[in-house]
Motif scaffolding. Structure first.
Motif, PDB file in Angstrom:
ATOM      1  N   MET A  17       0.787  -1.181  -0.060  1.00  0.00           N
ATOM      2  CA  MET A  17      -0.013   0.019  -0.059  1.00  0.00           C
ATOM      3  C   MET A  17       0.939   1.220  -0.080  1.00  0.00           C
ATOM      4  O   MET A  17       1.867   1.565   0.764  1.00  0.00           O
ATOM      5  CB  MET A  17      -0.839   0.008   1.192  1.00  0.00           C
ATOM      6  N   GLU A  64       1.214   4.886   0.998  1.00  0.00           N
ATOM      7  CA  GLU A  64       0.544   5.692   2.277  1.00  0.00           C
ATOM      8  C   GLU A  64       0.108   7.104   1.532  1.00  0.00           C
ATOM      9  O   GLU A  64       1.029   7.533   0.710  1.00  0.00           O
ATOM     10  CB  GLU A  64       1.343   5.669   3.502  1.00  0.00           C
ATOM     11  N   ARG A 107       0.754   5.385  15.067  1.00  0.00           N
ATOM     12  CA  ARG A 107       0.793   4.098  14.602  1.00  0.00           C
ATOM     13  C   ARG A 107       2.087   3.441  15.256  1.00  0.00           C
ATOM     14  O   ARG A 107       3.074   4.017  15.205  1.00  0.00           O
ATOM     15  CB  ARG A 107       0.984   3.878  13.143  1.00  0.00           C
ATOM     16  N   ALA A 138      -6.129   4.363   6.406  1.00  0.00           N
ATOM     17  CA  ALA A 138      -4.810   3.696   5.624  1.00  0.00           C
ATOM     18  C   ALA A 138      -3.558   4.263   6.659  1.00  0.00           C
ATOM     19  O   ALA A 138      -2.679   3.346   6.872  1.00  0.00           O
ATOM     20  CB  ALA A 138      -4.813   4.279   4.458  1.00  0.00           C
ATOM     21  N   GLY A 172      -1.603   0.934   8.382  1.00  0.00           N
ATOM     22  CA  GLY A 172      -0.706   0.614   7.558  1.00  0.00           C
ATOM     23  C   GLY A 172      -0.995  -0.107   6.424  1.00  0.00           C
ATOM     24  O   GLY A 172      -0.340  -0.620   5.892  1.00  0.00           O
ATOM     25  N   HIS A 173      -2.228  -0.475   6.273  1.00  0.00           N
ATOM     26  CA  HIS A 173      -2.887  -1.025   5.097  1.00  0.00           C
ATOM     27  C   HIS A 173      -4.504  -0.583   4.725  1.00  0.00           C
ATOM     28  O   HIS A 173      -4.892   0.166   5.726  1.00  0.00           O
ATOM     29  CB  HIS A 173      -2.925  -2.548   5.295  1.00  0.00           C
ATOM     30  N   GLU A 174      -4.745  -0.962   3.717  1.00  0.00           N
ATOM     31  CA  GLU A 174      -6.282  -0.364   3.355  1.00  0.00           C
ATOM     32  C   GLU A 174      -7.397  -1.493   4.088  1.00  0.00           C
ATOM     33  O   GLU A 174      -7.022  -2.518   4.139  1.00  0.00           O
ATOM     34  CB  GLU A 174      -6.330  -0.376   2.081  1.00  0.00           C
ATOM     35  N   SER A 221     -10.619  -2.401   3.292  1.00  0.00           N
ATOM     36  CA  SER A 221     -11.584  -2.675   2.216  1.00  0.00           C
ATOM     37  C   SER A 221     -13.138  -2.507   2.721  1.00  0.00           C
ATOM     38  O   SER A 221     -13.942  -1.799   2.080  1.00  0.00           O
ATOM     39  CB  SER A 221     -11.334  -3.810   1.343  1.00  0.00           C
TER      40      SER A 221
END
Length: 468
Positions: free
Chosen positions: A1, A3, A226, A246, A250-252, A254
């Motif tokens: 991902m 950022e 984070r 995000a 640290g990631h999407e 969904s």
């Protein structure tokens, strides 16, 4: 991902600055070189997952913790409070999510508690009353009288008393930790009006919340934490909610509310004309296996009372409760034995034993199978608990860690893990995502969907859930 690209935006007129703040708890690095600032007349939001370091940071600011490294300044002067009372004396006030009032004392006694004006050891009660009235005048809530017992007030009114404690000592920095987690929409709007008024008077406000729509509505800037480090500081309008999430995880993420194929089966819980001692007046519903049934209403409508009556925590005045083939009133223990579990809204007061280890809490209602002859072997107990730590993504060092050492959201996951370990067929969930971050909410909603869904794929019978 990838950022989102953000450029740190400093406060125009810094009132409070924290530079290089570091904090360890044993081998755990809770904060690492954190920089944070808030300006005069600014609302600065602090967001992040449960366990990201938000509470640790503001506890250092409020004097509850001492930093291991870094420095703080308030209006350009060194600031290092020894304890929360010292922080209040230096005009920094902290309003925790779990209110810290003395319910048996009056409003005015709570507002000046620990800082009562006195002479020759005698409290000057007239001055106490005058200062309390002056603080309460900020809220335009004449029904909150200085001589009222705090325990007789609504939750929203108690929160204003907490804020009044800070205003009465002339605070210049006000920290609000999840201030709306138990408030109605109307009370939230009233609180926002007060916050904006205090901002207009030049107060610096640090606002912690998992509700990103609130952050966008009330804050000027936001800082994202984070894993104990700052990953971004920006004007609120420069980031979309998706970009904020995000950065937090640290990631999407969904899908927040996953919903797989569900096929409702036979009724597993039937309520007919159920009436409690006060609430509910009359309630009827049918819950089927493989179904998630939502109950909603305003605060005070009787949602929690309905679940407590079903589970046997509150007496039933009339009506009928049928669970499976069992009919009639039962105690909470009998409900547990028949495969019904409840997750309570007030997790610290009713749902957790903070001094227990995670393993002891998760297995507390079902200790069979952990050893021969009724013995409980810690290794087996920890192995069973570790399964739920991984499945619910509980941020913990090991199953033997104290529940009280976890963040609020992770404590909520531990309470849910106990129901899953007990393998109940009916889950009564009262505000299961209260006070937890977006990613944790998505995880809990996924677990609920898996339990009720035909596509769970784990060979277990489908569960039924009532959620408030």
């Amino acid at each position: 991902m990838v950022e989102p690209e953000i450029t740190a935006v400093p406060a125009a007129t810094p009132r409070l600055e924290m530079q290089g703040i570091t904090k360890r708890f044993g081998a755990t690095l809770a904060l690492e070189e954190v920089d944070f600032s808030v300006g005069a007349g600014e609302i600065h939001a602090l967001v992040g997952e449960n366990g990201a370091g938000k509470s640790t940071l503001v506890k250092i600011l409020s004097g509850a913790h001492q930093p291991d490294g870094g420095a703080m300044t308030l209006d350009g002067k060194p600031f290092q409070p020894r304890n929360p009372l010292d922080a209040r004396r230096q005009h920094v006030g902290m309003i925790y999510q779990e209110l810290s009032l003395a319910p048996h004392l009056t409003v005015e006694e709570n507002i000046l508690l620990g800082m009562e004006p006195h002479r020759y050891g005698w409290i000057r009660w007239r001055e106490v009353r005058d200062r309390a009235l002056e603080a309460l005048a900020q809220f335009d809530r004449p029904e909150i009288r200085p001589d009222m017992k705090v325990g007789d007030l609504s939750l929203s009114a108690q929160q204003l008393v907490e804020i009044g404690r800070s205003l009465a000592v002339g605070c210049r920095v006000l920290i609000l930790d999840e201030p709306t987690s138990s408030l109605s929409h109307e009370d939230i709007e009233r609180l926002f009006e007060i916050i904006r008024r205090l901002k207009g008077q030049g107060l610096s406000i640090i606002y912690i919340s998992h509700f990103l729509e609130e952050v966008q509505a009330i804050a000027d800037r936001l800082t994202v934490l984070r894993d104990g480090a700052v990953v971004g500081t920006s004007e609120v309008g420069d980031l979309t909610p998706h970009e904020i999430v995000a950065l937090m995880v640290g990631h999407e993420v969904s899908e927040l509310y996953p919903r797989s194929n569900r096929e409702a089966q036979a009724p597993i819980l039937e309520i007919k004309d159920l009436g409690g001692m006060q609430k509910p007046q009359s309630a009827s519903l049918t819950l089927h296996r493989g179904e998630v049934l939502g109950i909603f209403g305003l605060i005070g409508a009787g949602r929690t009372e309905l679940l407590r009556a079903i589970f046997g925590l509150d007496p039933v005045r009339r009506g009928q409760i049928k669970i499976g083939v069992h009919l009639g009133p039962r105690s909470p223990m009998q409900r547990w034995l028949r495969g019904r579990g409840m997750l309570r809204e007030e997790r610290k007061a009713e749902g957790l034993a903070l001094t227990l280890s995670i393993a002891d809490k998760v297995t507390s209602s079902k200790l069979t199978g952990f050893g021969p002859l009724g013995l409980v072997l810690p290794q087996r107990q920890h192995t069973a608990t570790d399964k739920w730590i991984k499945r619910l993504a509980i941020r913990a060092t090991h199953p033997g860690q104290r529940v009280g050492d976890l963040s609020g959201g992770n404590q909520q996951k531990v309470a849910l893990a106990r129901l899953l370990q007990h393998d109940v067929d009916v889950l009564l969930l009262d505000e299961p995502t209260r006070g937890i971050d977006v990613a944790a909410k998505a995880k809990i909603y996924q677990v609920i969907d898996d339990l009720a869904s035909a596509s769970a794929g784990d060979g277990q019978p489908r569960k039924a859930t009532i959620r408030i």
